[in-house]
Design an enzyme around this catalytic site. Structure first.
Site, PDB file in Angstrom:
ATOM      1  N   ILE A   1       0.828  -1.211   0.000  1.00  0.00           N
ATOM      2  CA  ILE A   1       0.000   0.000   0.000  1.00  0.00           C
ATOM      3  C   ILE A   1       0.861   1.259   0.000  1.00  0.00           C
ATOM      4  CG2 ILE A   1      -1.870   1.214   1.174  1.00  0.00           C
ATOM      5  CD1 ILE A   1      -2.506  -1.669   0.128  1.00  0.00           C
TER       6      ILE A   1
ATOM      7  N   THR B   1       1.751   0.630   7.844  1.00  0.00           N
ATOM      8  CA  THR B   1       2.537  -0.520   8.303  1.00  0.00           C
ATOM      9  C   THR B   1       1.687  -1.788   8.202  1.00  0.00           C
ATOM     10  OG1 THR B   1       1.850  -0.175  10.601  1.00  0.00           O
ATOM     11  CG2 THR B   1       3.851   0.945   9.901  1.00  0.00           C
TER      12      THR B   1
ATOM     13  N   LYS C   1      -5.548  -1.528   9.986  1.00  0.00           N
ATOM     14  CA  LYS C   1      -6.694  -1.815  10.843  1.00  0.00           C
ATOM     15  C   LYS C   1      -6.306  -1.906  12.328  1.00  0.00           C
ATOM     16  CE  LYS C   1      -7.420  -5.258   8.077  1.00  0.00           C
ATOM     17  NZ  LYS C   1      -6.859  -4.722   6.812  1.00  0.00           N
TER      18      LYS C   1
ATOM     19  N   VAL D   1     -11.278  -0.512   5.390  1.00  0.00           N
ATOM     20  CA  VAL D   1     -12.375  -1.469   5.233  1.00  0.00           C
ATOM     21  C   VAL D   1     -12.661  -1.693   3.747  1.00  0.00           C
ATOM     22  CG1 VAL D   1     -14.752  -2.038   5.829  1.00  0.00           C
ATOM     23  CG2 VAL D   1     -13.350  -0.727   7.430  1.00  0.00           C
TER      24      VAL D   1
ATOM     25  N   GLY E   1     -10.546  -1.459   1.251  1.00  0.00           N
ATOM     26  CA  GLY E   1      -9.749  -0.631   0.342  1.00  0.00           C
ATOM     27  C   GLY E   1     -10.511   0.493  -0.315  1.00  0.00           C
TER      28      GLY E   1
ATOM     29  N   GLY F   1      -0.452 -14.885  -5.473  1.00  0.00           N
ATOM     30  CA  GLY F   1      -0.149 -13.699  -4.666  1.00  0.00           C
ATOM     31  C   GLY F   1      -1.349 -13.111  -3.954  1.00  0.00           C
TER      32      GLY F   1
ATOM     33  N   GLU G   1      -1.339 -14.434   2.036  1.00  0.00           N
ATOM     34  CA  GLU G   1      -0.078 -14.257   2.747  1.00  0.00           C
ATOM     35  C   GLU G   1       0.527 -15.622   3.054  1.00  0.00           C
ATOM     36  OE1 GLU G   1       0.879 -11.114   3.583  1.00  0.00           O
ATOM     37  OE2 GLU G   1      -0.954 -10.273   2.750  1.00  0.00           O
TER      38      GLU G   1
ATOM     39  N   ASP H   1      -9.537 -10.923   9.748  1.00  0.00           N
ATOM     40  CA  ASP H   1      -9.463  -9.692   8.948  1.00  0.00           C
ATOM     41  C   ASP H   1     -10.867  -9.127   8.715  1.00  0.00           C
ATOM     42  OD1 ASP H   1      -7.941  -7.858   6.956  1.00  0.00           O
ATOM     43  OD2 ASP H   1      -9.571  -8.703   5.756  1.00  0.00           O
TER      44      ASP H   1
ATOM     45  N   LYS I   1     -12.545  -5.550  10.185  1.00  0.00           N
ATOM     46  CA  LYS I   1     -13.240  -4.554   9.363  1.00  0.00           C
ATOM     47  C   LYS I   1     -14.655  -4.309   9.895  1.00  0.00           C
ATOM     48  CE  LYS I   1     -10.432  -5.586   5.316  1.00  0.00           C
ATOM     49  NZ  LYS I   1     -10.209  -6.559   4.229  1.00  0.00           N
TER      50      LYS I   1
END
Lengths: 349, 349
Positions: A20, A105, A134, A161, A163, A216, A219, A230, A234
């Protein structure tokens, strides 16, 4: 809109130059003309930090150069003459004393560091913050919003949330004055990719996860995504900001997708349904029941139709009808663009 | 968000108490608690005008009483002691000298009066305006925005393009910093209802129009809707505000739906397509090509799936991905709620 006047200079510090942060720096360079012409803004990086250390220059670093370094897998501490190998990010931020702190980060729901400490420092010094992380909001939403209010500065977080999908802005601004009765969201790209691939190609969870990794979209440690945390993070941010409900992760009933089998998907399909990892807030009395679960949605449900690359949210309200928003987001660019829109929102005229 | 402080009083004047204005007044009453608690606002009507004249009271009119009068088909000039039969709206507005002017007069693309004159007066006196009327923006967008900027006040108009659907806000705020390459919109409810009914029930245009009238989804004079001018007016507002392109109706290639036959619909269906009245902006070189046409969309197109009650917009951008938003809007409530959200946006904290 400002025209024919000199743009306002915003000296910013950025922490985090991964997927990002690096793309945000790229947009700072590529959108320079639009930023000046439409919003009267000139964004100047005076500091940047990654795991190698930092680079600091009060006269301005070159955003494109930082992008090139990161693409060549070099740490920003190697920035010619401005590089400061090993300098801690909080110290670098303090030295830079910027007009704006951009926090990008990696997500960390454990202690949210070093992002949380940096955001506290910035807001405490009256510096506006835009974050794509987040973690700090999950662990300290109320504290940080209170700090921002007391300092009279803004904390932008629309990128956190889904992107580019304006999940938070839609709920906070466009539904203002109404009461939200229900929020349904497909807010995690990795699990949506895995479930869609399992359904379309008849793969097992492990096979689809391996496929997602190869491409990709997952992770090395996929647990944050596949175990539902995740999406829960959100949902927590939506509950805190849109639903005005102070929330912790413990308030959310969370189940990931590891238990979903091709048989479940086929069974749902025979009943005209599609299994998605649904983040859900339901109004019950004066509160909301919050959950993240693999959920069989009717095929005609607007979120059932989402393809691998999409995320979406549906708000059911008392006075504003039912509003659904969906984004095609095959890569991290819209998230980086969402950080930029928050910067424009805070400083633009 | 303000808590534990006394709310800010906003004395407003409203012109037009039809479908939207009356419902807005109803929301002012029903949402009083939320407005105070969440946004620190207390909305007090000090003047209201309709075709009967006006009612003026510096101490505040009773919003619920006005709603009851309009539901009983009484003009506001009959308001006890505050009624002013035959008083012209501009004069009433001048006498009221409010903190906010809410404009909800019937759409009129010919001269946009009396709305346009009132908006000019209000902005000229430094009074913020929220409008639900397309006419003034269609005829004088640049002039009015210039006037607002010179007076340092806001002109809110998110209700003018598909009511509760945040078409304009999404484009202006959430896509800020990106360049829109394409806008596709189903922005007119009446034609979407007629085309959907024709397709689903095999009716002719005239039969479906009659059905729409019976159900209250078409005006006595439906030409603004069925000839495409309502959709074109909305596209003009999107082009002017989101695409930064000064636009007149003459810039838009407009075709309505009178020529669409059941045969066209059946033919499209056989090819996996659905005919919708599409408002379209396509980026061509440094400009946009603007049109409103009955258009055969692939059935998988997100806007092809819209049911009778829905409106929608899809933005294709350079950096923010592709974002689609859809609203279920079976009645005028969301439009009235959109007027309220603009008021909150202008005055809320």
């Amino acid at each position: 809109m400002i025209e024919n006047t000199s743009p306002r200079t915003v000296r910013f510090f950025i922490a985090g130059l991964g997927n990002i942060g690096r793309r945000f720096m790229s947009l700072v360079a590529s959108q320079e003309g639009i930023l000046a012409a439409r919003y009267g803004l000139r964004l100047v990086p005076v500091g940047a930090a990654d795991s190698s250390g930092a680079a600091l220059d009060p006269a301005g670093l070159d955003a494109s150069r930082i992008v090139a370094m990161k693409e060549a897998r070099q740490g920003v501490a190697g920035y010619p003459s401005a590089g400061r190998p090993g300098l801690a990010v909080r110290q670098a931020l303090a030295e830079a004393a910027p007009d704006l702190f951009v926090e990008a980060t990696p997500t960390n729901l454990r202690d949210a560091e070093p992002g949380l400490g940096c955001i506290r420092d910035a807001l405490g010094h009256g510096t506006p913050v835009v974050t794509a992380s987040k973690g700090p909001l999950v662990l300290a939403y109320q504290e940080l919003m209170g700090l921002a209010a007391r300092s009279g500065v803004r904390l932008g977080f629309s990128a956190t949330v889904a992107g580019g999908l304006p999940t938070v802005n839609l709920g906070r601004r466009d539904l203002a004055g109404s009461t939200v009765q229900r929020v349904e969201g497909i807010l995690n790209g990795t699990t949506n990719y895995i479930l869609t691939t399992m359904a379309e190609e008849g793969l097992s969870f492990d096979e689809a996860l391996a496929e997602a990794r190869r491409r990709g979209h997952a992770e090395a440690d996929p647990s944050l995504d596949v175990d539902g945390w995740d999406a829960a993070a959100k949902l927590l941010i939506v509950a805190s900001s849109v639903l005005h409900r102070p929330t912790t992760l413990a308030d959310i009933d969370v189940e990931g997708i590891r238990g979903v089998t091709p048989r479940h998907l086929a069974q749902a399909s025979r009943m005209g349904k599609v299994i998605k990892l649904l983040a859900l807030a339901e109004r019950v009395d004066d509160d909301y029941r919050l959950s993240v679960h693999p959920t069989a949605l009717e095929r005609v449900h607007p979120l059932a139709r989402l393809s691998s690359w999409q995320m979406g949210v549906r708000y059911t309200t008392d006075t504003m009808g039912v509003i659904t928003a969906v984004i095609d987001e095959p890569d991290p660019w819209p998230t980086a663009a969402a950080v930029l829109r928050d910067v424009i929102d805070v400083f633009g005229s």
